[in-house]
Enzyme design. Structure first.
Site, PDB file in Angstrom:
ATOM      1  N   GLN A 280       0.826  -1.201   0.000  1.00  0.00           N
ATOM      2  CA  GLN A 280       0.000   0.000   0.000  1.00  0.00           C
ATOM      3  C   GLN A 280       0.866   1.259   0.000  1.00  0.00           C
ATOM      4  O   GLN A 280       0.346   2.360  -0.101  1.00  0.00           O
ATOM      5  CB  GLN A 280      -0.913   0.012   1.232  1.00  0.00           C
ATOM      6  CG  GLN A 280      -1.931  -1.115   1.239  1.00  0.00           C
ATOM      7  CD  GLN A 280      -2.804  -1.118   2.486  1.00  0.00           C
ATOM      8  OE1 GLN A 280      -2.965  -2.153   3.105  1.00  0.00           O
ATOM      9  NE2 GLN A 280      -3.380   0.020   2.857  1.00  0.00           N
TER      10      GLN A 280
ATOM     11  N   ARG B 280      -8.608  -0.572   8.003  1.00  0.00           N
ATOM     12  CA  ARG B 280      -9.566   0.388   7.431  1.00  0.00           C
ATOM     13  C   ARG B 280      -9.871   1.472   8.461  1.00  0.00           C
ATOM     14  O   ARG B 280     -11.020   1.752   8.789  1.00  0.00           O
ATOM     15  CB  ARG B 280     -10.849  -0.318   7.016  1.00  0.00           C
ATOM     16  CG  ARG B 280     -11.597   0.460   5.940  1.00  0.00           C
ATOM     17  CD  ARG B 280     -12.733  -0.319   5.351  1.00  0.00           C
ATOM     18  NE  ARG B 280     -13.275   0.365   4.197  1.00  0.00           N
ATOM     19  CZ  ARG B 280     -13.875  -0.239   3.195  1.00  0.00           C
ATOM     20  NH1 ARG B 280     -14.012  -1.537   3.186  1.00  0.00           N
ATOM     21  NH2 ARG B 280     -14.353   0.447   2.178  1.00  0.00           N
ATOM     22  N   CYS B 281      -8.822   2.072   8.965  1.00  0.00           N
ATOM     23  CA  CYS B 281      -8.960   2.962  10.107  1.00  0.00           C
ATOM     24  C   CYS B 281      -7.742   3.851  10.151  1.00  0.00           C
ATOM     25  O   CYS B 281      -6.639   3.412   9.909  1.00  0.00           O
ATOM     26  CB  CYS B 281      -9.054   2.112  11.371  1.00  0.00           C
ATOM     27  SG  CYS B 281      -8.629   2.956  12.881  1.00  0.00           S
TER      28      CYS B 281
ATOM     29  N   GLU C 293     -12.820   4.831   5.182  1.00  0.00           N
ATOM     30  CA  GLU C 293     -12.811   4.132   6.461  1.00  0.00           C
ATOM     31  C   GLU C 293     -13.999   4.456   7.344  1.00  0.00           C
ATOM     32  O   GLU C 293     -14.268   3.741   8.312  1.00  0.00           O
ATOM     33  CB  GLU C 293     -11.501   4.447   7.174  1.00  0.00           C
ATOM     34  CG  GLU C 293     -10.344   3.958   6.334  1.00  0.00           C
ATOM     35  CD  GLU C 293      -8.999   4.454   6.806  1.00  0.00           C
ATOM     36  OE1 GLU C 293      -8.002   3.812   6.497  1.00  0.00           O
ATOM     37  OE2 GLU C 293      -8.940   5.480   7.478  1.00  0.00           O
TER      38      GLU C 293
END
Lengths: 783, 295
Positions: A220, A367-368, A737
């Site tokens: 990523q 996802r945060c 998110e």
């Protein structure tokens, strides 16, 4: 055939995703699709024990297996000073174990062979003799006197990793003492896993003749990985080419560097051949980064009218064997200090202690935006408990405590400056979509009939877009991001960014941003990410940072192009620079709108017909260092029915109203919301990486780590309010998110709401049917 | 992961298949649909040296009714039993059970006999065949023998098949009178192993009284279980709410579950009670409907 997307002024339109033309036809190009000539495969031998001394490793049989080229152990790596590696969180982590193992499935040896099957056979033939040691699974036990010290490599004879605190403790405690009402709750956010459908992997391809490493990796953050690799492995950075191909989901799992990556690189350097390592599902779930695992205790004080007076939070963060979180360097507990949420609290205090246990290392921001999910879950659950205590409607309690819209920019008691929001309007919209008063009436009627129905509210505020260089860095590298735009002579554009999408839709949304700024169509712009030799430096895609950072860079780089284009347009229109106007699609001569040139005519002129003295070409690069973070927010409401016989919870309705500022592509935003809500649903009801007392992982595959299918997933109803970010070039905030951050509390609050009349204030997630049934039984409720 | 290396043989006749099993003994595993075997081989939990693929043996295919029973060939896929328009109305429990197995991909490949031979106590077919009072025929080096379903399962993943025996077919008695069935399963998500499964099969005689009652339980013991006392209670009776509640309590007593991540033993036992009560309620409604239609 590609989709033709030739709509002018694409900003804000539900344009179909450009990347889907290949992805939905199975023509994506993922890591495991890459096969290089002469490529070998690597498999890892892993520890069956959670804590054990390594007495002996015998690689004889593995090395003797025909087709095996190399077997690596920690001792081999130690000779290269690579048996340990730094984590992004400033800790260090074993690559291949030396001396002892600290969690079940820890990497102990690497076997490189002609095929993946042979490598796995070889990994099974590595003989390791272990002497089991006492196991610490419970993080509270880890801090007790007499607990075995797990990390013998550290000077500190303690399992405490860090203590971090924020806010005014004395003032908070005083305010709590003086509060008419104080509620306390212990809230656990269990260990979960991002579990992307494509697991992590890499191909290390070292070419000795060129002294050059090409590293294909599910990353990523390819640039950051290149720099880390240069620093750790001592390879010159210009001789490392990182390629992050199509990624099948990341969710934070693909931010860190993993032992398998290092082993594959060492193997390729040793053998001068490409070496592929792709983890199996079990390896993903058991060794490459979990998320959450926060044990939180909250106190919330209020006056009789429900105005909160103080918030106090104490947290134990279970990091497992190594602190392998990917938080920005100055934030060991991430952005947990967003814990005051959407509310105007006079004072607050939060502390977090990080702890080592015999579990897999982590934890990543699933996802945060770095521990924001934990903070949001905590405050939204605590507000629910306070509403129960005050016998106040949970919506009304929120309306009484929201930061008023006129108070932005708002300085929170824990130090953040919120950019914008209109929380009351957002919640009201969600309530209107549901006809909330009617639902409350229905709930009362059902309750009178003995039926269990609940309504749960979560009004969260996120903090995303790390971030401003005065605050945020990873290993010293500032967290800006970048975009480079090249306009070709025929007016077609290639744009490259420092981010790396994994399903977020960048190829479409960033094309929309750039096309809008340049008066082109989305079809005219190709967006390319993930290749460190072509893209400008950036910190990657996670923490909902792409649109707040690289999205800003894209708009500003495009405006730089347009600035030059304006001068060329003046030349073509034969007017002065100051007499050129931009109408959103074309340059016109001031006062003579019929005299106009478009961007493609200007582009051709940039290579063929320039004003005297002007540098040819039409390109720009922008490195955008955002002045602040952005604060997306939303109001989520879940409506549930509970089966009294089985404890199963049915989510009847779920309304999600999000405010992510300016919306680039509403369809992409809806897609992000749907995906994140589905994950939040799974976290609330189905998922936990649990361990037994010996430290055995109880969810090492998809049989026991449950991922919802379309059958389980509720129907999502979405809505929007738009409060642009005042400091972002296009007013956008980031949204990927929000649904994962905001939804778990809505589900949990709904279940607790269904049982509130029984005196229930808390049930720990995941809300498995048996857990709800136990609570029902305790309260004498049965079918 | 990849399975360990193995040999693969695909005999064209039952005789050759049995010969292969005789030759390789415990090293061999029979491959039918492969929906349980292949996953555990990929986890390297099972590592057979030889796979004997029986998919090319013609006499194991299909199903037919002869005499007083239905014969279902060993290679019959779950999906066939789910969808066949002749079978489903007359053997409602076969259809209900098949339709709730795992997911459509598994149902297209997996076989009824393979599931029984695997003897997973959480499997759907064991409980259903107990409720239906089924049997299997097996072929081994010493010829054919028939095993009543009550005698098939010995323990977790253990049957009384010899290493050289293959299940060739499944027998289900032909129902007489009116028939209704219900299959209830609690699972954590679709395709999950059952937390608790209940299979109910009821036949009524001319008077409307219960002539035959079958209650099979899944995932609440080391094997699929029969709720014998509850069955006995029902026979000769009319399905009243009181009787249903009594049968449900008896069925719960027959369960012998273990506590695990799917819930405590108390929880699972109570789910048996809830499901038998709900299931028999549904059976009663269906029988009422059938009687109304035939009247």
């Amino acid at each position: 055939m590609a989709l033709e997307i030739t709509e002018p002024r694409p900003m804000g339109k539900p344009i179909k995703r450009k990347e889907d033309a290949r992805l939905v036809r199975g023509q994506g190009h993922y890591l495991d699709d890459i096969k290089l000539p002469g490529m070998l495969y690597l498999a890892l031998t892993r520890s069956p024990y959670a804590h054990a001394r390594i007495k002996r490793i015998d690689t004889t049989r593995a090395k003797a297996l025909p087709g095996v080229h190399l077997v690596l152990t920690g001792e081999d790596l130690a000779k290269l000073n690579l048996s340990w590696m730094p984590t992004l969180a400033g800790d260090k982590q074993m690559v291949l174990a030396t001396g002892k193992v600290l969690f079940q499935y820890q990497e102990v040896a690497a076997v490189v062979a002609e095929s993946r099957a042979l490598a796995e056979d070889g990994a099974q033939l590595v003989e390791v003799e272990y002497e089991p040691l006492p196991v610490v699974v419970d993080p509270f036990r880890a801090l007790e006197p007499g607990a075995p010290v797990l990390r013998e490599d550290r000077e500190e004879a303690s399992n405490r990793i860090f203590h971090w605190e924020v806010g005014d403790q004395a003032e908070t405690d005083a305010a709590l003492r003086n509060s008419a009402v104080v509620v306390k709750e212990r809230i656990r956010m269990p260990r979960v896993h991002p579990a992307p459908l494509e697991p992590c992997g890499c191909i290390a391809d070292y070419n000795a003749a060129r002294a050059h490493l090409t590293w294909y990796v599910t990353s990523q953050a390819p640039h950051a990985h290149r720099t880390v690799l240069a620093m750790v492995a001592g390879l010159p950075e210009h001789k490392i080419h990182v390629i992050s191909p199509d990624i099948g989901g990341g969710f934070g799992n693909k931010v860190p560097v993993f032992p398998g990556y290092v082993a594959a690189i060492v193997a390729s350097l040793s053998l001068n051949r490409p070496v592929k390592w792709v983890e199996a599902r079990t390896e993903n779930l058991t060794s490459t980064n979990f998320a959450r695992d926060y044990h939180m205790e909250v106190q919330l004080g209020a006056d009789r009218q429900g105005r909160v007076t103080a918030l106090r939070v104490t947290t134990l963060a279970d990091h497992g064997a190594f602190d392998a979180a990917a938080d920005p360097t100055k934030f060991p507990a991430g952005l947990f200090s967003i814990v005051t949420g959407s509310y105007d609290f006079p004072v607050a205090y939060a502390e977090v202690d990080g702890v080592y246990t015999n579990k897999a290392p982590g934890g990543v921001a699933y996802r945060c935006s770095f521990r924001v999910t934990e903070a949001s879950f905590l405050i939204e659950r605590a507000m629910n408990t306070l509403a129960l205590k005050l016998q106040l409607d949970p919506a009304e309690l929120r309306f009484r405590n929201f930061i008023p819209s006129e108070r932005f920019p708002y300085r929170s008691p824990l130090g953040w400056t919120y950019d914008s929001g209109n929380y009351a309007a957002t919640l009201q919209k969600a309530l209107d979509m549901l006809d909330y008063p009617a639902l409350r009436r229905e709930q009362a009627e059902r309750r009178a009939r003995g039926e269990l129905m609940g309504i749960g509210i979560s009004t969260f505020t996120e903090i995303v877009g790390a971030g401003p260089s005065n605050t945020f860095d990873i290993l010293g590298i500032k967290m800006f991001d970048s975009c480079e735009i090249r306009v070709h002579p025929t007016g077609k554009v290639i744009a490259r960014l420092g981010t790396r999408h994994q399903g977020q839709g960048h190829e479409t949304t960033f094309a929309q941003v750039i096309a809008e700024e340049l008066g082109l169509t989305t079809d005219d712009v190709i967006v390319e990410e993930g290749d460190t030799d072509t893209a400008p430096y950036g910190l990657g895609t996670y923490a909902s940072r792409s649109t707040p950072t690289a999205g800003g860079a894209a708009a500003l780089a495009a405006r730089r192009v347009r600035d030059k284009a304006r001068k060329i347009a003046a030349h073509l229109l034969e007017v002065r620079d100051t007499e050129v106007e931009w109408d959103g699609e074309r340059f016109t001569a001031a006062g003579a709108p019929d005299r106009a040139v478009g961007m493609s005519e200007v582009a051709l002129a940039a290579y063929t017909n320039l004003p005297a003295g002007m540098e040819p070409g039409l390109e720009a690069t922008y490195y955008y260092d955002p002045p602040n973070l952005t604060f997306p927010n939303g109001a989520y409401v879940a409506v549930v029915d509970i089966d009294k016989g089985t404890g199963a919870v049915k989510v009847r309705r779920f309304v999600a109203v999000d405010d992510c500022g300016t919306v680039i592509n509403p369809m992409v935003v809806d897609g992000q919301i749907h995906g994140g809500l589905t994950e939040g649903f799974a976290i609330a009801f189905m998922q936990e990486i649990a361990f037994d007392e010996e430290g055995n992982c109880l969810a090492p595959n998809f049989m026991d780590y449950l991922v919802p299918t379309a059958v389980e997933t509720p129907h999502w109803e979405t809505g929007r309010t738009v409060t642009p970010s005042p400091h972002h070039p296009i007013g956008a905030k980031g949204v990927g998110e929000s649904p994962n951050v905001g939804s778990p509390a809505a589900f949990a609050n709904a279940v607790v709401d269904a049982l509130g009349h029984l005196g229930v204030t808390n049930i720990d997630i995941p809300l498995f049917p048996w857990k709800v049934w136990e609570v029902l039984r305790q309260h004498g409720v049965t079918e | 992961m990849f399975p360990n290396a193995f040999e693969y043989v695909a005999p064209a006749s039952l005789e050759e298949a049995v010969q292969a099993l005789v030759r390789y003994g415990d090293d061999a595993k029979v491959l039918a649909g492969g929906q349980s075997l292949l996953p555990i081989m990929k986890l390297r939990v099972a590592a057979p040296a030889v796979l004997v693929d029986i998919n090319r043996i013609p006499e194991l295919a299909g199903f037919r009714e002869d005499g007083q029973e239905l014969w279902v060939g060993a290679l019959t896929r779950h999906a066939t039993l789910e969808w066949d328009q002749d079978l489903v109305p007359r053997y409602p429990l076969l259809g209900e059970t098949a339709g709730s197995i795992a997911d459509p991909l598994v149902r297209n490949r997996g076989t009824i006999a393979g599931s029984l031979a695997h003897a997973d106590p959480a499997a759907d077919w064991g409980a259903a065949l107990l409720a239906l009072r089924g049997a299997v025929t097996v072929r081994g080096s010493r010829g054919d023998r028939r095993i009543a379903i009550d005698d098939l399962f010995l323990d977790v993943l253990t049957t009384n098949l010899e290493p050289d025996e293959i299940i060739t077919g499944v027998h289900v008695p032909r129902p007489t009178g009116h028939v209704a069935a219900a299959s209830l399963k609690l699972e954590r998500k679709v395709g999950d192993f059952a937390v608790v499964g209940v299979a109910l099969h009821v036949e009524t005689g001319a008077s409307g009284a219960i002539a035959q009652a079958g209650i099979g339980l899944a995932a609440v013991g080391p094997t699929s279980l029969r709720a014998r006392e509850a069955e006995t209670l029902l026979v000769g009776q009319q399905l009243t709410p009181g009787l249903i509640r009594e049968a449900a309590d008896l069925a719960a007593k027959a369960a012998d579950p273990a506590s695990d991540q799917r819930g405590s033993a108390d929880y699972k036992r109570d789910i048996v009670r809830v499901f038998v009560e709900r299931g028999l309620g549904a059976v009663r409604d269906r029988l009422t409907g059938i009687r109304a239609e035939s009247a």
